[in-house]
Design a protein around this motif. Structure first.
Motif, PDB file in Angstrom:
ATOM      1  N   VAL A  31       9.582 -10.459   0.063  1.00  0.00           N
ATOM      2  CA  VAL A  31       9.237  -9.448   1.064  1.00  0.00           C
ATOM      3  C   VAL A  31       7.870  -8.882   0.718  1.00  0.00           C
ATOM      4  O   VAL A  31       7.676  -8.344  -0.373  1.00  0.00           O
ATOM      5  CB  VAL A  31      10.293  -8.319   1.088  1.00  0.00           C
ATOM      6  N   VAL A  32       6.926  -9.010   1.634  1.00  0.00           N
ATOM      7  CA  VAL A  32       5.611  -8.391   1.457  1.00  0.00           C
ATOM      8  C   VAL A  32       5.709  -6.955   1.951  1.00  0.00           C
ATOM      9  O   VAL A  32       5.982  -6.727   3.132  1.00  0.00           O
ATOM     10  CB  VAL A  32       4.524  -9.159   2.228  1.00  0.00           C
ATOM     11  N   PRO A  33       5.547  -5.953   1.091  1.00  0.00           N
ATOM     12  CA  PRO A  33       5.768  -4.562   1.484  1.00  0.00           C
ATOM     13  C   PRO A  33       4.874  -4.131   2.642  1.00  0.00           C
ATOM     14  O   PRO A  33       3.674  -4.396   2.643  1.00  0.00           O
ATOM     15  CB  PRO A  33       5.424  -3.782   0.207  1.00  0.00           C
ATOM     16  N   GLU A  34       5.491  -3.459   3.602  1.00  0.00           N
ATOM     17  CA  GLU A  34       4.743  -2.963   4.764  1.00  0.00           C
ATOM     18  C   GLU A  34       5.046  -1.499   5.033  1.00  0.00           C
ATOM     19  O   GLU A  34       4.780  -0.995   6.112  1.00  0.00           O
ATOM     20  CB  GLU A  34       5.070  -3.803   6.007  1.00  0.00           C
ATOM     21  N   VAL A  35       5.634  -0.816   4.059  1.00  0.00           N
ATOM     22  CA  VAL A  35       5.960   0.605   4.207  1.00  0.00           C
ATOM     23  C   VAL A  35       5.350   1.377   3.055  1.00  0.00           C
ATOM     24  O   VAL A  35       4.972   0.804   2.026  1.00  0.00           O
ATOM     25  CB  VAL A  35       7.492   0.828   4.249  1.00  0.00           C
ATOM     26  N   GLY A  36       5.258   2.678   3.238  1.00  0.00           N
ATOM     27  CA  GLY A  36       4.692   3.545   2.202  1.00  0.00           C
ATOM     28  C   GLY A  36       5.508   4.803   2.037  1.00  0.00           C
ATOM     29  O   GLY A  36       6.580   4.968   2.633  1.00  0.00           O
TER      30      GLY A  36
END
Length: 619
Positions: free
Chosen positions: A357-362
């Motif tokens: 999973v390539v992180p897309e949240v912060g």
């Protein structure tokens, strides 16, 4: 004087010897009317060949030949033999003259017998043994002896193209290993200077054991301190060209840096045997096995410091990716470009066992109580500074313990545990790898442990956070032994305890039932975060974020009513928002309060909860 000029000058004595041998042969050559004249060179033709170039005068051997003799432990006679065999490779006149002296126009290379003759040595003397398989010229790969089916004196000698090119000044790597090797040199640091002094004094075989990266940078600095460049080779791409690798290192006067040794198999023994006098630094994950060679290296445990545990070559490739990303976007390099370049170096092996999973949240996407957010921050701090705390300051010494960071996220399904893992990975600039339990758990005894060992081993080669979702399925409590099944289940748990303790990466376990986890696991965890059900204020923020700014809302949408009335987790709220969006899209209008209530009713049914009209009133 260039290398080519030095070699050409050194061939002067060879030409004088050839002219002398030709003169002697002409005195007994067949008559001009010989019926087999076309099968050999006549004296007149030889005269014309000799006239094509002036006889060279005495020339110096030159530094290139001196270094070659030192690096390959050649005698003066070996160098002389090498020059005689080299001559036709760089001057076509010698090919025709050798054919004349060999009495065969098809044999333009020097033979063993011709070399001995030109050097004034008897054919039955000790000189012929300098062409044996164990002699430096042959074992070092400088000369190949051809025509093994012929008598020893009639066997032709050939210099490999790479050796000829080196003698003429070419510094390119041998094509057969060019894709797997790189010549490097770096400035030595104080620790490398100490080790380098030992290498310079005679320590010729070192083994760097590391569980957390590629120590080739450290090895290069050690060789630099010993006064040598480094020939760094990737064992996974070398394809067994050990002899070529060793020859290339000797040609350059370089030391060898090679690993991981796990990829070499039986070829490692061949390399160790070929480098008794050549500084060689090997590296791998496990301890040195005496079966890998007849020599035992000096073994050192090294650690790769830094959040991203990459070797020098990987760092260079990561930098190139970052630079190209910025060029394509028409802007300067940003932090996200560097992080993408680092993630691009991840090995693919773990992706067969886990979902990447390539992180897309912060952090702004998380709706959590402040104590939980502080625990997540603590986890990132531990991951960033573990090398200083656990390594330099030795706050976790002995016992075979790794430098990993492990955490447990406990809470009901949908409370944000997986998203929190993704946020932590994003904060650290890493990918998230969600372990697929279907590829791990096996009904056969011992197979689950093997599969988990593969997961941990592959995780060493990636820059990522490892997530074991629903971890109580494999990290459950040990029980009293009542039958063989209990005994093997406890063995499995014991193995996991030991493996987690020696892990050097970042791992997060999630569970809906914290009480099901073995207490020995929780004692070894660095951070334990409990994810509670969201309160009304948090549910309001979740409804607002899940509906988003792009989805059109009707004027009757009352998310405060939804937050106050419906006690749902963040995951369920997101599911309701998506369902309502589909209802609005099908009707071709903005999302309405009726859509939201319908979605919530469906979610209640899905969760098996009682649907009370009073709870949904007045909708």
């Amino acid at each position: 004087m260039t290398g080519a000029h030095q070699v050409l000058a050194a061939l002067a004595d060879v030409e004088i010897d050839v002219r002398r041998a030709v003169a002697e042969r002409k005195a007994v050559d067949p008559k001009p009317d010989d019926p087999y004249r076309g099968l050999y060179l006549t004296p007149e033709m030889v005269d014309r060949i000799l006239a094509d170039g002036p006889a060279a005068g005495d020339g110096p051997s030159g530094p290139v030949l001196t270094r070659l003799a030192e690096n390959f432990e050649l005698t003066d006679l070996d160098v002389r033999f090498l020059l005689v065999a080299l001559a036709p490779e760089i001057d076509p006149r010698f090919e025709r003259l050798y054919a004349y002296l060999n009495d065969d126009v098809t044999r333009g290379r020097a033979t063993v017998g011709l070399v001995l003759s030109l050097c004034g040595l008897p054919p039955a003397g000790a000189g012929r043994f300098r062409f044996g398989s164990g002699a430096p010229l042959v074992s070092g790969g400088l000369i190949e002896v051809l025509d093994e089916d012929r008598p020893a004196l009639a066997r032709a000698l050939r210099l490999p193209d790479r050796v000829v090119a080196h003698l003429l000044g070419d510094r390119e790597l041998d094509p057969s290993i060019a894709g797997a090797c790189r010549v490097r040199t770096e400035n030595a640091d104080p620790e490398a200077a100490r080790l380098g002094a030992g290498v310079a004094a005679g320590a010729r075989l070192l083994y760097f054991r590391t569980r957390d990266g590629d120590p080739s940078d450290k090895a290069v600095r050690v060789l630099a301190a010993a006064g040598r460049p480094a020939l760094v080779a990737d064992a996974r791409q070398l394809d067994g060209h050990m002899a070529v690798l060793v020859r290339e290192a000797r040609l350059r006067g370089a030391g060898i840096v090679l690993g991981p040794v796990d990829a070499l198999g039986d070829k490692l023994r061949d390399l160790v045997a070929r480098t008794p006098d050549l500084p060689t630094i090997l590296f791998g994950r496990g301890y040195w096995d005496p079966r890998w060679g007849d020599r035992t290296p000096v073994s050192l445990t090294v650690s790769i410091e830094g959040q991203h545990r990459l070797g020098g070559e990987q760092l260079r490739r990561a930098g190139t990716v970052a630079e190209h990303r910025a060029l394509l976007a028409g802007r300067p390099v940003r932090a996200e470009d560097v992080q993408a370049g680092v993630r691009a170096q991840n090995a693919a092996g773990l992706e067969r066992l886990a979902r990447r999973v390539v992180p897309e949240v912060g952090w702004d996407d998380l709706v959590l109580p402040e104590p939980v957010r502080r625990q997540l921050t603590e986890l990132t701090i531990r991951a960033r500074h573990r090398d200083q705390v656990l390594g330099t300051w030795r706050m976790r010494p002995g016992g075979g313990r790794g430098r990993g960071v492990t955490a447990l996220f406990a809470g009901e399904s949908g409370t944000g545990k997986t998203m929190a893992c993704e946020v932590v990975a994003a904060e650290l600039g890493l990918d998230l790898y969600v372990v697929d339990l279907s590829t791990v758990v096996d009904k056969y005894v011992g197979e689950t442990e093997k599969n988990l060992e593969r997961v941990f081993d592959e995780a060493v080669d990636v820059q990522g956070v490892l997530l074991f979702d629903e971890a109580d399925a494999i990290f459950g409590k040990r029980s009293q032994v009542k039958d063989a099944h209990d005994r093997y289940a406890n063995l499995e748990s014991a193995f996991l305890l030991q493996r987690m303790e020696s892990f050097d990466g970042i791992a997060v376990l999630t569970t809906n039932l914290r009480a099901n986890l073995d207490e020995a696991f929780t004692r070894r965890l660095d951070v334990i975060a409990d994810f509670p059900m969201p309160d009304a204020g948090q549910r309001f923020a979740l409804w607002d974020r899940c509906l988003g700014a792009e989805l059109p809302r009707a004027s009757d949408v009352d998310i405060k009513f939804c937050a106050d009335r419906f006690e749902l987790t963040g995951g369920s709220i997101r599911s309701c928002a998506v369902t309502a969006a589909y209802l609005a899209a099908d009707a071709g209008r903005s999302v309405t309060m009726a859509d939201l209530v319908t979605a919530v009713r469906g979610e209640y049914v899905k969760l098996g909860r009682l649907v009370l009209d009073s709870e949904f009133s007045p909708w």
